[in-house]
Structure formats: structure tokens, C-alpha cells
Write an enzyme that holds these catalytic residues in place. Structure first.
Site, mmCIF file in Angstrom:
data_model
loop_
_atom_site.group_PDB
_atom_site.id
_atom_site.type_symbol
_atom_site.label_atom_id
_atom_site.label_comp_id
_atom_site.label_asym_id
_atom_site.label_seq_id
_atom_site.Cartn_x
_atom_site.Cartn_y
_atom_site.Cartn_z
ATOM 1 N N HIS A 293 0.764 -1.174 -0.081
ATOM 2 C CA HIS A 293 0.157 -0.149 -0.073
ATOM 3 C C HIS A 293 0.868 1.349 -0.020
ATOM 4 O O HIS A 293 1.789 1.407 0.641
ATOM 5 C CB HIS A 293 -0.819 0.041 1.254
ATOM 6 C CG HIS A 293 -1.926 1.088 1.239
ATOM 7 N ND1 HIS A 293 -1.682 2.152 2.174
ATOM 8 C CD2 HIS A 293 -2.698 1.609 0.408
ATOM 9 C CE1 HIS A 293 -2.723 2.930 1.880
ATOM 10 N NE2 HIS A 293 -3.451 2.556 1.109
ATOM 11 N N HIS B 161 1.452 11.246 -2.044
ATOM 12 C CA HIS B 161 0.294 10.810 -1.425
ATOM 13 C C HIS B 161 -0.607 12.149 -1.319
ATOM 14 O O HIS B 161 0.184 13.140 -0.677
ATOM 15 C CB HIS B 161 0.398 10.459 0.252
ATOM 16 C CG HIS B 161 -0.564 9.815 0.908
ATOM 17 N ND1 HIS B 161 -0.657 10.008 2.171
ATOM 18 C CD2 HIS B 161 -1.922 9.293 0.440
ATOM 19 C CE1 HIS B 161 -1.910 9.358 2.551
ATOM 20 N NE2 HIS B 161 -2.518 8.993 1.315
#
Length: 611
Positions: free
Chosen positions: A134, A178
Site C-alpha cells: 500500500h 500521497h
């Protein structure tokens, strides 16, 4: 006559004193000697074949082993044999100290079977668990860490098969980072190049790139060109009829290929929170208050000084603030990008035609992947567990960590695996207990990154969730930690250390069990040979055996020594060595010598579809 004491490696800091050898090891040595004071080469082969069940050790292999011993080329085994003369005849023999060293050698006597692929790899992808990372590009936490190709390379080299890239536009260029945070970006094309160069270093089986697409149309077209140009023939481009497919191809059919999957824009954290508010609050308390990503990492369960309660209102406020900083407008896919997609991913809110809010997961006509956050999956498990298993018999499922796990911690992957979800996406940079379990789980099947699901979770099975939970145990696993040795550091400078061992099994809920040895006080080479732990296991195919060693401190937090997480189906019976790893998963010199007994109660071993 008792065997003589020969001191192998007398100057070594890892020297094992034969006077402290566990009785079961002494007994095994005496029986293997066949009345002699030493073990001959034939005795060693006989012991490994008969007592340890290693029928792969042949005379030719033993001769090769002796050759290594003579020239000292195998540093683990050098000097195990001594030159023993009896009746004027020279004999190559192994004394008790050497026998212990042999048992403590991971190369010869590992707790795990030899590393080899053993599962049937010709079934659809949905029949396999897949080693999944992830935010694969992050070097640390989710808010301020740097994005880099290095975590991607490390993940692929350890056998990870799913790499996630979050793609954003920055000054007209494609960057991976992110979104809505202070994480520093990395170039998209650099990530694709790193994947190409390292995709098949650890495994020949397919690599899946999941792309969370925040790109405007013109950059989607550019991203598709970059993927095609860099990956070339390695890229699997599905035909129009396979977008999405009626049934997924197999890992064998896709061997050596790189697959593209989309990852829908995540559900807002506030929506994740609504699915399981109690679990979300508990998760937030663990992350924000303990400052440690593993709830059990404080063995004494001490309360953290000044601990604050996190209530649902505070969590909702944090979720709203985070979402306000990370707007996620829906961006339609361009044809150029969509043509690359083989695994089409949907989130619950996108399953409106099939999915009723609060209802069960429902499969459609085509094979796709459901993308659920940790709280969402927990809610489905709580309310409609049978539908989760039924959905993943032919479709795939991916669980990703709760949106407020800013420290890159992880959910227990068993939530996903025990209910048929093929992908438990793990922040591999988190270095917490769930990441250890994930690393151990995918040691199975030759560490190729794919593990076949147990029969009870495959389409051929008619069992529902309750029936699976109520299965009779298939395996009775007995574990005795005989001794610990070869410690990698000094834990107490003013007294001898006090060690203890946690032994646990992770699996379906009825199989999960935790045990702990007594504290062996003031002992540099502790023994626990009088403590046997028993684990009845219903679904050994997904069970993990976990060891953790700690050094007890009366006033301060206990010192973490090392851990090992091992797939139960790959464990060998007998007296075996367990080499410990650090929190980061690196091998240490510290070892446990354990006695293991595996009693398959139905008379046959679980195979996971082995050939």
C-alpha cells in the site's frame, strides 16, 4: 556410556555449552549414535531422514556436505565434525556439541521446508492471495515522508506482487505522491522503470500495478504512453472482451507479465468512519496515543502516561479536516488509459446497481475487484460475512488501511485473508506486527508472491462462513521452545538477561491462540523445555505461527529481541531452528531451538492445491 564433551568453536562468542543441552536433544543424539560415542556420517543421514523426515538427504548430498566441511567453505558447518579414532581406525564423527551446532544451522535444519513452489498455479487469479503493498512509493509516514523508487524496489525484491502508485498532476507533469499531504513526490516514469527492472527478480509470476488516477485527460494519455513505451512486451494488454473479463486468467498464464489495475479514488475518511465507528475510534486511539503501530508491542499492557481518549466527535472532526485538504473530484478515464486495465476496481459506492447500502456484497456478470477500507470490510464481516466469501470466490477483493493511519501502520491482514479477500494491502514501511505476518504468510509456495486459497474458500466449496468456523481441527500443532541462543546484543549490562517467548497462531478466528513461556531469569541461554504449547488448527492453509522473544525488565519497558512469522503449512516437524528477525524484518543471529509435532487429524496434510 555418556558421550564425551568436545568443545567446538571454543573461542566463539556463540559457543554452546553441551552441559546445558536440553534433554530431548541429548536423547536424540544418544539414539542416533547407535551405541557409539559419536555420530557417523551414516548416522547423520539416518537421523535427518528418519527423525527429521528430511528424506531428501542422499548419500551424494552427504558426501558433498563432507567436502564443504573439509575445506571449510560452509561457514555454518565448518568444524562440526571431529576426527575420532577408535580401535586405531580413523572415523569422521560428530560429537554432542557438533550435533547441537548442526541443529542450530538454518541452512541444514530450518523450521521451514526447502523453498520451492508447490501450489497449482493454473487457476484464476481470484483463487490466490497476492502479496500486496500500500502506498508502495512512501519511505515513511503518510503525511511528511519522501516518495521514492527505493521502497518499490525493496518490495519487489522481497516477492511483493502488487505495487500501488497514486498519480497527481504537478506543474503539468505526472508525479507520484500521497495527495493532500506534505509527502515529497517522485517521477511517474522513474517508478515504472523501477518496476520493470525489478518485477521478476524474486518471482516469475505477474506483477500488478494499481494506479490511483488523479490525472486530467491529457496526462492520462501521456501516462498510458509512458507505461507502453517503458514496459514494452512485458505489459499485458487485455482484449476488449476482457475489459473486464468473465473470469480472470491464471498466474501461470500471466507469468512474466505486468498487469494494470485502476484503484478508485478512496472513499472519504468520514464515510469509512461511518462504516465502523467503534473500530475506527479504537484504531485512532492506538495510533495517536500509544505512538506504536502494534497494539501488543507493550507486553505488559502498561497504560501510557497522560493518555487521552479519542471520541467519535473528535475523529469526525479530524476526518472532515483531512478531506477538506484532499478534494477528490471524479475524473473520467480516457480511452487510452482504460484500454490498459485488466483488473477493474470498484468501491461500494460505485456498485449502486448491484449493491444496496447496508446489504451484502453482490457479484456481477464480470470478474472485478472490490476495494474496501479496513472499517468497511470489518462492517461487511460483521453484518454479511457469507457474502464476502461468496463474492471473492470468482471476484477479487482488496482491503486497504483506515484513512487516518498516518503513521503507516496496518490492519491485521487476517481480516481479509480469512474471508477470502485476496489482497490485504500493507504499508510495508510500517514495520509493525501485521507487516511481519504478511512477510511470513508469503514465505509459502516458494515465496513467489502468490498463495492458493484454501479449498473451503474456493468456488467448489459449499461451506458458508459459520460452517467454516465450526469445522473440526484438521491439524494439532505442538510447540516446545527448547532454548534460545546467539543473541545479537547485550540487553542488561549489570545483570544476566531475563528472556521469555510469545508463541501464537494467527488464522481464522477459532484458530487464533496466544501463549507465552515463563520468564527464564538470569540466563544467557534460557531453556523452556518443560513448557509445551498446543494449537488445534481448522484451516492450516492460512495459519501463521508467530514467535516473539522479549527481555523482561522490572522497572522499564521490556526489550524487544526478535520475531519470526512462519506459514504453518511450510513448517517441518522435529527439532528445528528458528532464526529471528528484527522489527524491520532483517535476519538476526538470535535463534530459538524448538521441538515441533504436527499431527494431521484427517490423516493427510493440507496441500493448497499442491501438485
Amino acid at each position: 556410556m555418556a558421550p564425551p564433551i568436545f568443545k567446538c568453536f571454543p573461542q566463539s562468542p556463540h559457543y554452546h555449552d553441551v552441559r546445558s543441552t536440553p534433554e530431548v536433544v541429548k536423547q536424540a543424539f544418544t539414539e542416533a549414535c547407535n551405541g557409539k560415542e559419536y555420530m557417523s556420517v551414516a548416522d547423520v543421514i539416518s537421523y535427518m531422514n528418519r527423525a527429521q523426515g528430511d528424506d531428501h538427504m542422499t548419500e551424494a548430498q552427504a558426501e558433498a556436505l563432507l567436502g564443504k566441511l573439509k575445506d571449510g567453505s560452509d561457514h555454518h558447518l565448518h568444524n562440526l565434525f571431529h576426527h575420532h579414532k577408535k580401535g586405531g581406525t580413523a572415523n569422521g564423527g560428530l560429537d554432542l556439541a557438533g550435533f547441537v551446532k548442526l541443529l542450530l544451522s538454518p541452512d541444514v535444519n530450518s523450521i521451514l521446508k526447502p523453498k520451492e513452489k508447490s501450489h497449482d498455479m493454473t487457476q484464476p487469479l481470484s483463487h490466490y492471495y497476492v502479496h500486496t503493498s500500500h502506498n508502495s512509493y512512501l519511505t515513511g509516514n503518510q503525511l511528511t515522508s519522501r516518495s521514492s523508487t527505493h521502497p518499490i524496489i525493496d518490495a519487489l525484491k522481497t516477492g511483493c506482487r502488487v505495487i500501488e502508485l497514486d498519480c497527481w498532476e504537478r506543474r503539468g507533469k505526472i508525479k507520484v505522491l500521497h495527495g493532500g499531504t506534505l509527502t515529497k513526490p517522485v517521477k511517474f516514469d522513474a517508478c515504472i522503470k523501477a518496476i520493470k527492472e525489478n518485477a521478476f527478480v524474486a518471482s516469475d509470476y505477474p506483477v500488478i500495478i494499481t494506479i490511483e488516477n488523479h490525472l486530467p485527460g491529457e496526462l492520462q494519455i501521456q501516462a498510458a504512453k509512458i507505461i507502453k513505451n517503458i514496459l514494452g512486451e512485458l505489459l499485458f494488454i487485455p482484449s476488449p472482451e476482457e475489459r473486464p473479463p468473465l473470469e480472470f486468467l491464471s498466474p501461470e498464464a500471466l507469468k512474466g507479465k505486468i498487469i494494470i489495475s485502476d484503484k478508485p479514488l478512496r472513499e472519504p475518511v468520514e464515510e469509512q468512519l461511518e462504516e465502523d465507528p467503534e473500530g475506527a475510534v479504537e484504531t485512532a486511539e492506538t495510533i495517536l496515543q500509544r505512538g506504536d503501530s502494534s497494539p501488543e508491542m507493550d507486553p505488559k499492557n502498561r497504560k501510557v502516561p497522560g493518555r487521552l481518549k479519542v471520541d467519535k466527535k473528535a475523529l469526525e472532526k479530524a476526518a472532515k479536516a483531512y478531506e477538506a485538504a484532499t478534494p477528490d473530484p471524479e475524473i473520467p478515464l480516457t480511452q487510452e488509459f482504460e484500454e490498459l486495465l485488466y483488473i477493474h476496481c470498484e468501491k461500494p459506492s460505485e456498485m449502486k446497481e448491484k449493491q444496496v447500502k447496508g446489504g451484502p456484497l453482490k457479484p456481477g456478470d464480470r470478474a472485478i475487484m472490490a476495494n474496501l477500507s479496513e472499517p468497511q470490510l470489518k462492517n461487511f464481516i460483521k453484518t454479511h460475512p457469507a457474502s464476502v466469501i461468496e463474492y471473492t470466490r470468482m471476484n477479487m477483493g482488496r482491503m486497504y488501511p483506515f484513512g487516518l493511519r498516518f503513521d503507516s501502520s496496518n490492519a491485521d491482514p487476517m481480516y481479509a485473508w480469512s474471508h477470502g479477500f485476496q489482497m490485504a494491502a500493507l504499508n510495508l514501511q510500517g514495520k509493525d506486527r501485521p507487516s511481519w505476518i504478511g512477510q511470513g504468510f508469503f514465505l509459502a509456495n516458494g515465496a513467489c508472491g502468490y498463495v492458493r486459497k484454501p479449498e473451503v474458500l474456493l468456488p467448489e466449496s459449499s461451506l458458508d462462513y459459520e460452517q467454516i468456523l465450526n469445522l473440526s481441527p484438521k491439524l494439532n500443532l505442538k510447540v516446545t521452545v527448547l532454548l534460545g541462543t546467539h543473541w545479537h546484543s547485550h540487553f542488561d549490562y549489570f545483570k544476566k538477561p531475563d528472556f521469555y517467548v510469545k508463541v501464537a497462531v494467527h488464522g481464522i478466528p477459532p484458530d487464533a491462540l496466544k501463549q507465552k513461556t515463563q520468564v527464564a531469569t538470569s540466563n544467557k541461554e534460557p531453556h523452556w523445555e518443560d513448557e509445551q504449547f498446543e494449537f488445534p488448527i481448522r484451516v492450516p492453509d492460512i495459519a501463521i505461527l508467530r514467535f516473539e522473544v522479549w527481555e523482561y525488565d522490572r522497572m522499564n519497558p521490556d526489550d524487544f529481541v526478535g520475531q519470526a512469522c512462519l506459514p504453518v503449512n511450510e513448517i517441518r516437524s522435529g527439532i528445528r531452528v528458528v532464526q529471528l528477525r528484527s522489527k524491520k524484518g532483517k535476519l538476526r543471529s538470535s535463534k530459538l531451538l524448538c521441538n515441533l509435532k504436527l499431527d494431521y487429524l484427517d490423516g493427510s496434510q493440507a496441500t493448497n492445491g499442491a501438485h
